[in-house]
Design an enzyme around this catalytic site. Structure first.
Site, mmCIF file in Angstrom:
data_model
loop_
_atom_site.group_PDB
_atom_site.id
_atom_site.type_symbol
_atom_site.label_atom_id
_atom_site.label_comp_id
_atom_site.label_asym_id
_atom_site.label_seq_id
_atom_site.Cartn_x
_atom_site.Cartn_y
_atom_site.Cartn_z
ATOM 1 N N HIS A 170 10.700 -3.482 2.892
ATOM 2 C CA HIS A 170 11.063 -2.067 2.830
ATOM 3 C C HIS A 170 11.476 -1.572 4.206
ATOM 4 O O HIS A 170 10.996 -2.050 5.216
ATOM 5 C CB HIS A 170 9.950 -1.189 2.259
ATOM 6 C CG HIS A 170 8.704 -1.023 3.090
ATOM 7 N ND1 HIS A 170 7.939 -2.065 3.521
ATOM 8 C CD2 HIS A 170 8.081 0.097 3.543
ATOM 9 C CE1 HIS A 170 6.885 -1.609 4.192
ATOM 10 N NE2 HIS A 170 6.952 -0.295 4.242
ATOM 11 N N HIS A 218 0.819 -1.215 0.000
ATOM 12 C CA HIS A 218 0.000 0.000 0.000
ATOM 13 C C HIS A 218 0.857 1.273 0.000
ATOM 14 O O HIS A 218 0.519 2.268 0.625
ATOM 15 C CB HIS A 218 -1.025 -0.016 1.143
ATOM 16 C CG HIS A 218 -0.441 -0.092 2.528
ATOM 17 N ND1 HIS A 218 -1.036 -0.795 3.550
ATOM 18 C CD2 HIS A 218 0.651 0.484 3.074
ATOM 19 C CE1 HIS A 218 -0.314 -0.661 4.649
ATOM 20 N NE2 HIS A 218 0.712 0.114 4.393
ATOM 21 N N GLU A 243 4.908 -5.000 8.313
ATOM 22 C CA GLU A 243 3.508 -4.882 7.871
ATOM 23 C C GLU A 243 2.967 -6.185 7.292
ATOM 24 O O GLU A 243 1.761 -6.403 7.263
ATOM 25 C CB GLU A 243 3.385 -3.784 6.796
ATOM 26 C CG GLU A 243 3.568 -2.385 7.334
ATOM 27 C CD GLU A 243 3.515 -1.315 6.231
ATOM 28 O OE1 GLU A 243 3.409 -0.144 6.581
ATOM 29 O OE2 GLU A 243 3.593 -1.656 5.026
ATOM 30 N N HIS A 293 -1.173 5.100 9.569
ATOM 31 C CA HIS A 293 0.195 5.600 9.717
ATOM 32 C C HIS A 293 0.197 6.910 10.481
ATOM 33 O O HIS A 293 0.599 7.952 9.966
ATOM 34 C CB HIS A 293 0.849 5.788 8.352
ATOM 35 C CG HIS A 293 0.855 4.554 7.497
ATOM 36 N ND1 HIS A 293 -0.267 4.090 6.855
ATOM 37 C CD2 HIS A 293 1.852 3.688 7.187
ATOM 38 C CE1 HIS A 293 0.039 2.981 6.177
ATOM 39 N NE2 HIS A 293 1.316 2.723 6.361
#
Lengths: 130, 280
Positions: free
Chosen positions: B193, B12, B240, B59
């Site tokens: 990431h 996302h 995540e 977030h």
């Protein structure tokens, strides 16, 4: 007590655990305040005066914000999802911030990502990194 | 009764949303990624789900460090796209499904998943970027969405096993719903990431591809994978990926992978996409 020290062996990585949450709380909540357009405006017009509204910031945290020391912010409890809101206020992308924290220009960083990213080999453990 | 017919796993990355919003999807940097989304869009438009349950993380948008729910479900009629510091994304308002969402909240809590109930919240890129990936740029999103937010920012996030078991409990809830609804569940975030620190930019293609394959071949390995493995191997923000296990847990043992796509980079991130059809 939960021991998260194993994570400390991962180079260049700062697990956002209870200690960092505690240390960086006011820094991150300052960043959170920039989610509102009127606050971004107020901050831009007088950064130091805006920061005075957060009296529990440490001197080092204030310095990091005013000097845009992106890696420094992480060292004093900043979380990237919050410090990136200061970046957004400045019009800076995640790629710019990532480059700044890892000592690269945005262009160098972007090229590294296009070439497949920072290799995992050699970056798993501080001992491996030597 | 409700039926979970499929699961979708997808990254996302906020920059994917920016590329859509600024009309850059056909530029050389982005085209290969968006070409890879085309078959998934076709698949989804054929399936025509009645409701999508979208597992994502906030977030520091609707929630902050002030209150950190491990699991939260949105029961509102609608969820506005959030201003994440750049102004809100120019995407449609996300319509909820309060009836199924409330039924899920009750069922999950009575099944001992003490989920936080949210009556009002904005939704950030974590939720709207997967919708853009799956649907392109419609005037209205083609289905109602139940947001299910997971804390993966403050350590510790829930374990992989807990996420998988939550997925099972979601399936029980949907199965027990008294209206005939076709449901697709999305697990989002990742893949490898790291956005912070001197190690920012780390990518681990082998880890990611094994993760994608083991959703069908060895989900037990993924269920048992400890947090430190994600952080070390897939980058700090790669954690995540535990959210994909909620999606996987909501499917049965008998599943078919119908599509898989993997592309590096989307800005800082390895972008993965998988579609799993539920046969049981």
């Amino acid at each position: 007590m939960t021991d998260t020290s194993g994570f400390d062996d991962i180079p260049g990585t700062y697990l956002f655990n209870k200690d960092r949450c505690h240390e960086g709380y006011h820094l991150n909540m300052f960043c959170m305040s920039l989610m509102k357009a009127e606050n971004r405006e107020a901050f831009r017009s007088d950064e130091a005066a805006y920061l005075d509204q957060f009296p529990l910031l440490t001197l080092e945290q204030r310095r990091c914000v005013l000097e845009r020391d992106w890696l420094g912010m992480i060292h004093v409890g900043g979380n990237i999802y919050y410090t990136s809101k200061l970046g957004a206020t400045d019009g800076l992308s995640f790629q710019y911030l990532a480059g700044a924290m890892s000592g690269m220009t945005q262009e160098e960083y972007r090229e590294m990502m296009i070439a497949g990213g920072r290799p995992i080999d050699g970056n798993r453990s501080k001992s491996e990194k030597g | 009764m409700g039926r979970i017919v499929a699961g979708v796993g997808t990254s996302h990355v906020p920059a994917i949303g920016v590329a859509v919003d600024l009309g850059k999807t056909q530029e050389p940097y982005w085209k290969p990624l968006f070409d890879g989304y085309e078959p998934a869009r076709e698949w989804l438009s054929k399936v025509e789900p009645d409701v999508v349950i979208l597992v994502y993380n906030d977030h520091g948008t609707a929630f902050s460090l002030e209150v950190i729910p491990t699991f939260a479900i949105g029961v509102a009629r609608e969820f506005p796209p959030a201003d994440e510091g750049w102004g809100p994304r120019p995407v449609p308002i996300v319509k909820g499904h309060p009836e199924l969402a409330w039924h899920m909240a009750e069922s999950l809590i009575l099944d001992e998943f003490d989920i936080t109930i949210v009556n009002e919240m904005s939704v950030d890129h974590g939720l709207t970027v997967p919708l853009s990936i799956a649907c392109g740029e419609p005037k209205e999103w083609p289905f109602p969405v139940i947001p299910l937010a997971v804390n993966v920012v403050q350590y510790p996030p829930p374990t992989g096993r807990r996420c998988f078991d939550l997925g099972r409990s979601i399936r029980k809830a949907v199965d027990a719903y008294d209206e005939d609804l076709k449901v697709v569940i999305f697990g989002t975030g990742g893949m490898s990431h790291q956005l912070h620190g001197e190690r920012a930019g780390v990518i681990n293609k082998d880890f990611d591809q094994r993760f994608l394959n083991d959703l069908t071949q060895d989900p037990q390995r993924l269920v048992e994978l400890p947090h430190i493995e994600y952080v070390r191997e897939a980058g700090a923000e790669g954690i995540e990926m535990v959210m994909w296990l909620i999606m996987r847990g909501a499917l049965g043992d008998d599943i078919t992978e119908v599509y898989q796509n993997y592309h590096v980079p989307a800005s800082n991130t390895a972008a993965g996409l998988i579609i799993l059809e539920n046969n049981s």
